[in-house]
Design an enzyme around this catalytic site. Sequence first.
Site, mmCIF file in Angstrom:
data_model
loop_
_atom_site.group_PDB
_atom_site.id
_atom_site.type_symbol
_atom_site.label_atom_id
_atom_site.label_comp_id
_atom_site.label_asym_id
_atom_site.label_seq_id
_atom_site.Cartn_x
_atom_site.Cartn_y
_atom_site.Cartn_z
ATOM 1 N N ALA A 28 29.956 46.763 43.449
ATOM 2 C CA ALA A 28 31.083 47.741 42.448
ATOM 3 C C ALA A 28 32.344 47.940 43.088
ATOM 4 O O ALA A 28 33.077 48.801 42.652
ATOM 5 C CB ALA A 28 30.062 49.046 42.239
ATOM 6 N N ASN A 29 32.374 47.307 44.240
ATOM 7 C CA ASN A 29 33.746 47.772 45.101
ATOM 8 C C ASN A 29 34.789 46.656 44.440
ATOM 9 O O ASN A 29 36.044 46.988 44.682
ATOM 10 C CB ASN A 29 33.464 47.430 46.518
ATOM 11 N N THR A 30 34.702 45.800 43.331
ATOM 12 C CA THR A 30 35.935 45.045 43.170
ATOM 13 C C THR A 30 35.604 44.415 41.738
ATOM 14 O O THR A 30 34.421 44.472 41.343
ATOM 15 C CB THR A 30 35.847 43.850 44.031
ATOM 16 N N GLY A 31 36.578 43.811 41.131
ATOM 17 C CA GLY A 31 36.497 43.406 39.838
ATOM 18 C C GLY A 31 35.916 44.009 38.853
ATOM 19 O O GLY A 31 35.946 45.419 38.866
ATOM 20 N N ILE A 32 34.910 43.323 37.747
ATOM 21 C CA ILE A 32 34.327 43.971 36.911
ATOM 22 C C ILE A 32 33.405 45.064 37.313
ATOM 23 O O ILE A 32 32.853 46.011 36.461
ATOM 24 C CB ILE A 32 33.704 43.151 35.706
ATOM 25 N N GLY A 33 32.665 44.931 38.321
ATOM 26 C CA GLY A 33 31.680 45.890 38.943
ATOM 27 C C GLY A 33 32.681 47.341 39.021
ATOM 28 O O GLY A 33 32.006 48.474 38.762
ATOM 29 N N SER A 156 26.241 34.481 32.712
ATOM 30 C CA SER A 156 27.489 33.727 32.559
ATOM 31 C C SER A 156 27.279 32.636 31.572
ATOM 32 O O SER A 156 26.099 32.285 31.321
ATOM 33 C CB SER A 156 28.218 33.067 33.703
ATOM 34 N N TYR A 181 25.297 27.002 40.842
ATOM 35 C CA TYR A 181 25.907 28.305 40.314
ATOM 36 C C TYR A 181 25.165 28.166 38.875
ATOM 37 O O TYR A 181 24.693 29.584 38.592
ATOM 38 C CB TYR A 181 27.278 28.393 40.207
#
Length: 298
Positions: A28-33, A156, A181
């Site tokens: 949750a520290n970056t991007g969509i989180g 994804s 991936y």
Amino acid sequence: MQAIRNLFRASWSSPQRLDEKTVLITGANTGIGKETAIDLAKRGARIIMACRDIERGQAALKEVIEASANPNVACMKLDLSDTNSIREFADSFNKGEEKLNILINNAGVMVCPYGKTADGFEMQIGVNHMGHFLLTFLLLDLIKKSAPARIINVSSMAHQFGSINLEDINSEKSYDKQKAYAQSKLANVLFTRSLAKRLQGTSVSAYSLHPGVVQTDLWRHLNGPQQFVMKVARPFTKNSTEGAQTSIYCAVEPSLENESGGYYSDCAPAKCSAKAQDDDMAQSLWELSCQKLDIRWE
């Protein structure tokens, strides 16, 4: 096709509140989180941000509190590439939190060079699938106690290109970072499918989703030609706020209350691949995951 849909899609929004609810978001520290954390905090939820890098997590924590005007946000250390860290985190969470209404398994690694987790899993299957599988298992009693509750797995559209290699789940015989991936993202959808079946009658629902082609730092492992393609495609991609919308939709949309096991994209039900609907493979992956993690999850 996706790009054209993105251009014309109607934006989804909901006034739904989450007061008295507790939400856990991994990565949750970056991007969509981080954008998901901000939105759900604005709705009044208590937010727990689970982050591998606690310094970056603390910096993001301040941003989430400032952007949402909700001080009820905390950051906890969680390294999904280490089962000891996952177990320590879950133990601390179960002891420290009274409830868990929404679990968003958002963290992930993408097309990285070959590497292994602390437990010997190939990094992408290890973090994206095994880590979240174990985390969900360890928190499930609290989630059930907190019902109605939701478990959301960020997958994804890359799952469509994936296949599960049960004989070589860690890609030790041969490694293709794109295939690994895609395998991990297919595992997210299959996990959601199996989980929903096991949760019938508990008032806990499970969803998987494609956030869109999002401009995030997950792109850092793409090679030169791939980076170029992404730059050309940039007008058709989503920023982090747009990319977070389907996660938010799965977390709060009232009409999903009695739905479970589905796959979503652009804040609507979407079609997943035939391989993602293979219940026999879903069961085999479930059994293999339990065996590799040394857990009993019936």
